[in-house]
Scaffold this motif. Structure first.
Motif, PDB file in Angstrom:
ATOM      1  N   SER A   1       0.751  -1.235   0.059  1.00 32.45           N
ATOM      2  CA  SER A   1      -0.085   0.136   0.059  1.00 32.45           C
ATOM      3  C   SER A   1       0.829   0.916   0.185  1.00 32.45           C
ATOM      4  O   SER A   1       0.312   2.248  -0.284  1.00 32.45           O
ATOM      5  CB  SER A   1      -0.910  -0.197   1.190  1.00 32.45           C
ATOM      6  OG  SER A   1      -0.223   0.032   2.443  1.00 32.45           O
ATOM      7  N   ASN A   2       2.054   0.976   0.091  1.00 27.38           N
ATOM      8  CA  ASN A   2       3.038   2.326   0.391  1.00 27.38           C
ATOM      9  C   ASN A   2       4.026   2.412  -0.797  1.00 27.38           C
ATOM     10  O   ASN A   2       5.214   3.116  -0.512  1.00 27.38           O
ATOM     11  CB  ASN A   2       3.589   2.340   1.764  1.00 27.38           C
ATOM     12  CG  ASN A   2       2.618   2.935   2.809  1.00 27.38           C
ATOM     13  OD1 ASN A   2       2.512   4.150   2.930  1.00 27.38           O
ATOM     14  ND2 ASN A   2       2.037   2.019   3.571  1.00 27.38           N
TER      15      ASN A   2
ATOM     16  N   SER B   1       4.126   3.410  -3.844  1.00 30.28           N
ATOM     17  CA  SER B   1       4.398   4.579  -4.460  1.00 30.28           C
ATOM     18  C   SER B   1       4.855   5.719  -3.851  1.00 30.28           C
ATOM     19  O   SER B   1       5.853   6.360  -3.962  1.00 30.28           O
ATOM     20  CB  SER B   1       2.764   5.185  -5.083  1.00 30.28           C
ATOM     21  OG  SER B   1       2.230   5.541  -4.103  1.00 30.28           O
ATOM     22  N   TYR B   2       4.758   5.572  -2.372  1.00 28.82           N
ATOM     23  CA  TYR B   2       5.132   6.770  -1.490  1.00 28.82           C
ATOM     24  C   TYR B   2       6.785   6.154  -1.478  1.00 28.82           C
ATOM     25  O   TYR B   2       7.475   7.151  -1.364  1.00 28.82           O
ATOM     26  CB  TYR B   2       4.530   6.517  -0.132  1.00 28.82           C
ATOM     27  CG  TYR B   2       5.336   7.210   0.844  1.00 28.82           C
ATOM     28  CD1 TYR B   2       4.921   8.608   0.754  1.00 28.82           C
ATOM     29  CD2 TYR B   2       5.910   6.617   2.085  1.00 28.82           C
ATOM     30  CE1 TYR B   2       5.783   9.342   1.926  1.00 28.82           C
ATOM     31  CE2 TYR B   2       6.528   7.349   3.021  1.00 28.82           C
ATOM     32  CZ  TYR B   2       6.581   8.724   3.146  1.00 28.82           C
ATOM     33  OH  TYR B   2       6.932   9.447   3.938  1.00 28.82           O
TER      34      TYR B   2
ATOM     35  N   THR C   1      -4.898  12.738   1.017  1.00 26.65           N
ATOM     36  CA  THR C   1      -5.517  11.267   1.019  1.00 26.65           C
ATOM     37  C   THR C   1      -4.294  10.389   1.288  1.00 26.65           C
ATOM     38  O   THR C   1      -3.086  10.575   0.775  1.00 26.65           O
ATOM     39  CB  THR C   1      -6.292  10.844  -0.189  1.00 26.65           C
ATOM     40  OG1 THR C   1      -5.326  10.655  -1.181  1.00 26.65           O
ATOM     41  CG2 THR C   1      -7.139  11.732  -0.695  1.00 26.65           C
TER      42      THR C   1
ATOM     43  N   GLU D   1      -3.752   7.840  -0.334  1.00 19.65           N
ATOM     44  CA  GLU D   1      -3.083   7.597  -1.896  1.00 19.65           C
ATOM     45  C   GLU D   1      -2.188   8.559  -2.476  1.00 19.65           C
ATOM     46  O   GLU D   1      -1.500   8.265  -3.414  1.00 19.65           O
ATOM     47  CB  GLU D   1      -4.281   7.293  -2.864  1.00 19.65           C
ATOM     48  CG  GLU D   1      -5.355   5.928  -2.505  1.00 19.65           C
ATOM     49  CD  GLU D   1      -6.359   6.566  -1.472  1.00 19.65           C
ATOM     50  OE1 GLU D   1      -6.870   5.644  -0.743  1.00 19.65           O
ATOM     51  OE2 GLU D   1      -6.588   7.756  -1.142  1.00 19.65           O
TER      52      GLU D   1
ATOM     53  N   HIS E   1      -3.135  11.849  -3.358  1.00 14.48           N
ATOM     54  CA  HIS E   1      -3.918  12.849  -4.147  1.00 14.48           C
ATOM     55  C   HIS E   1      -4.545  13.871  -3.026  1.00 14.48           C
ATOM     56  O   HIS E   1      -4.446  13.420  -1.796  1.00 14.48           O
ATOM     57  CB  HIS E   1      -4.746  12.580  -5.255  1.00 14.48           C
ATOM     58  CG  HIS E   1      -5.729  11.435  -4.862  1.00 14.48           C
ATOM     59  ND1 HIS E   1      -5.677  10.373  -4.635  1.00 14.48           N
ATOM     60  CD2 HIS E   1      -7.143  11.998  -4.504  1.00 14.48           C
ATOM     61  CE1 HIS E   1      -6.669   9.733  -4.254  1.00 14.48           C
ATOM     62  NE2 HIS E   1      -7.644  10.598  -4.358  1.00 14.48           N
TER      63      HIS E   1
ATOM     64  N   PRO F   1      -9.005   9.749  -7.787  1.00 17.42           N
ATOM     65  CA  PRO F   1      -8.058  10.485  -7.920  1.00 17.42           C
ATOM     66  C   PRO F   1      -8.377  11.639  -8.766  1.00 17.42           C
ATOM     67  O   PRO F   1      -9.181  11.560  -9.787  1.00 17.42           O
ATOM     68  CB  PRO F   1      -6.851   9.646  -8.504  1.00 17.42           C
ATOM     69  CG  PRO F   1      -7.594   8.195  -8.339  1.00 17.42           C
ATOM     70  CD  PRO F   1      -8.876   8.339  -8.323  1.00 17.42           C
TER      71      PRO F   1
ATOM     72  N   LYS G   1       5.044  11.635  -1.857  1.00 18.09           N
ATOM     73  CA  LYS G   1       3.964  10.618  -2.102  1.00 18.09           C
ATOM     74  C   LYS G   1       3.074  11.113  -3.283  1.00 18.09           C
ATOM     75  O   LYS G   1       2.458  10.347  -4.048  1.00 18.09           O
ATOM     76  CB  LYS G   1       3.001  10.438  -0.698  1.00 18.09           C
ATOM     77  CG  LYS G   1       2.139   9.462  -0.641  1.00 18.09           C
ATOM     78  CD  LYS G   1       1.543   9.333   0.899  1.00 18.09           C
ATOM     79  CE  LYS G   1       0.307   8.224   0.879  1.00 18.09           C
ATOM     80  NZ  LYS G   1       0.013   8.245   2.172  1.00 18.09           N
TER      81      LYS G   1
ATOM     82  N   ALA H   1       2.209   9.616  -6.740  1.00 18.79           N
ATOM     83  CA  ALA H   1       0.974   9.156  -7.243  1.00 18.79           C
ATOM     84  C   ALA H   1       0.542   9.897  -8.613  1.00 18.79           C
ATOM     85  O   ALA H   1      -0.133   9.183  -9.530  1.00 18.79           O
ATOM     86  CB  ALA H   1      -0.028   9.957  -6.224  1.00 18.79           C
TER      87      ALA H   1
END
Length: 371
Positions: free
Chosen positions: A15-16, A18-19, A264, A266, A268, A282, A314, A318
């Motif tokens: 879940s992380n 992309s971060y 958020t 995610e 964005h 998004p 992050k 995204a």
């Protein structure tokens, strides 16, 4: 128990992704080039169900040019500067058709940046003449929505991106205080009217004051993105020790703190900034403007890097995740004035402009060497 913890760890890692993905300047430049090239190739396309392409001098394209000229300064050849110059030359360096309307001033930001590079007075002569006329014949309209000639002044928050930076740039170029004084008077009037002092966000216009959406106040993401990016563009033109700069800085810091709180998971920002659960889709245009403004603040020593860099990283990852392999930026909300919908396969030119603006500051932030 150990298996459950391992499973949770795996979920957390994925879940992380992309971060956690490391941002490399070379990758930033590569994705910016891909997005810029795709947009130039598709410049005269229709978007969001429109029957005709946007006018080359419309605000939609003006926002694109603002990002494109930042990319042109980074690119390895002059084709992007030449593309922008050709637009100016074809339109004889005129602003768009409405004399007072902020949207039709947007392209002036590109003209002035080109003048700074090429030192050709014809690039800014019509803009100077029109803005001198406006400050000598200021609109007498009021800021209430749908009153006579109401958009001759900045009574919707988008306007604070479109016109005020041009006034600040003209002041910087000419040293004529009258340009700055006009801009300050009008900007303060708009802020007094549209800024929510509790939430530290701007209403899009008077119609949304006191109105709720699923029980939350309505603060449109791209509308506040226009404001936040515009603040950075204005402050770029002012002396940091001046009272005018400090006025904008105060607003900027309040908005930055709020944006930090409402990003958020995610990466964005929701189309209705206080209504994440109701707007999970998004949206890249408003979000890209926030990333631009926040990265700019870190690069200029205004925002604490330790506090804000995770949010910026992050967010950028995204945004990159919504660029197609061809270079189209997806999930750009169509033209509007309030929260709505966005789609992976739909874009708009102003979203590209926001993305390129964001990339220009991300590149610097992650140790790119930009002269």
């Amino acid at each position: 128990m150990r298996n459950i913890l391992n499973l949770l760890s795996i979920v957390f890692v994925f879940s992380n992704i992309s971060y956690a993905q490391k941002i490399e300047p070379i990758d930033v430049k590569e994705i910016m080039e891909k997005v810029a090239d795709w947009q130039i190739d598709h410049f005269r396309d229709t978007y969001s169900g429109r029957e005709k392409p946007h006018h080359p001098l419309a605000w939609t394209n003006g926002a694109l040019y603002i990002g494109m000229v930042k990319w042109a300064a980074m690119a390895d050849d002059d084709k992007y500067y030449n593309w922008l110059k050709n637009i100016g030359e074809e339109k004889e360096w005129q602003l768009h058709k409405r004399k007072y309307h902020a949207d039709d001033h947007t392209v002036g930001q590109m003209y002035i940046e080109l003048y700074r590079k090429f030192k050709d007075e014809k690039m800014i002569k019509p803009t100077k003449e029109q803005f001198t006329f406006i400050r000598m014949h200021p609109s007498q309209s009021i800021l209430n929505w749908k009153t006579p000639y109401h958009q001759d002044r900045w009574n919707w928050c988008d306007a604070l991106f479109m016109s005020p930076p041009v006034w600040a740039m003209l002041y910087n170029l000419t040293g004529e205080q009258e340009y700055l004084d006009f801009m300050m008077d009008e900007y303060k009037a708009s802020t007094d009217f549209l800024f929510d002092k509790k939430e530290h966000l701007y209403y899009r216009d008077e119609r949304y004051m006191g109105k709720l959406d699923n029980g939350t106040k309505i603060f449109w993401s791209r509308g506040n993105g226009w404001v936040f990016a515009g603040l950075s563009n204005i402050m770029n033109e002012l002396e940091p020790q001046s009272k005018e700069y400090k006025y904008f800085l105060k607003i900027y810091k309040k908005m930055a703190k709020k944006l930090l709180e409402i990003q958020t998971p995610e990466g964005h920002w929701a189309m209705s900034l206080l209504g994440q659960e109701f707007y999970p889709t998004p949206e890249t245009s408003g979000s890209a403007f926030y990333i631009y403004g926040l990265a700019w603040g870190i690069n200029n020593g205004i925002l604490d890097k330790h506090t804000y860099i995770g949010t910026v990283e992050k967010g950028w990852n995204a945004m990159v995740g919504h660029v197609t392999k061809e270079g189209m930026l997806g999930y750009v909300q169509p033209i509007g004035g309030e929260p709505g919908n966005a789609w992976a396969d739909k874009t708009e030119v102003y979203g590209t402009g926001a993305f390129l603006s964001a990339g220009s500051e991300i590149y610097k932030l992650f140790d790119g060497k930009l002269e």
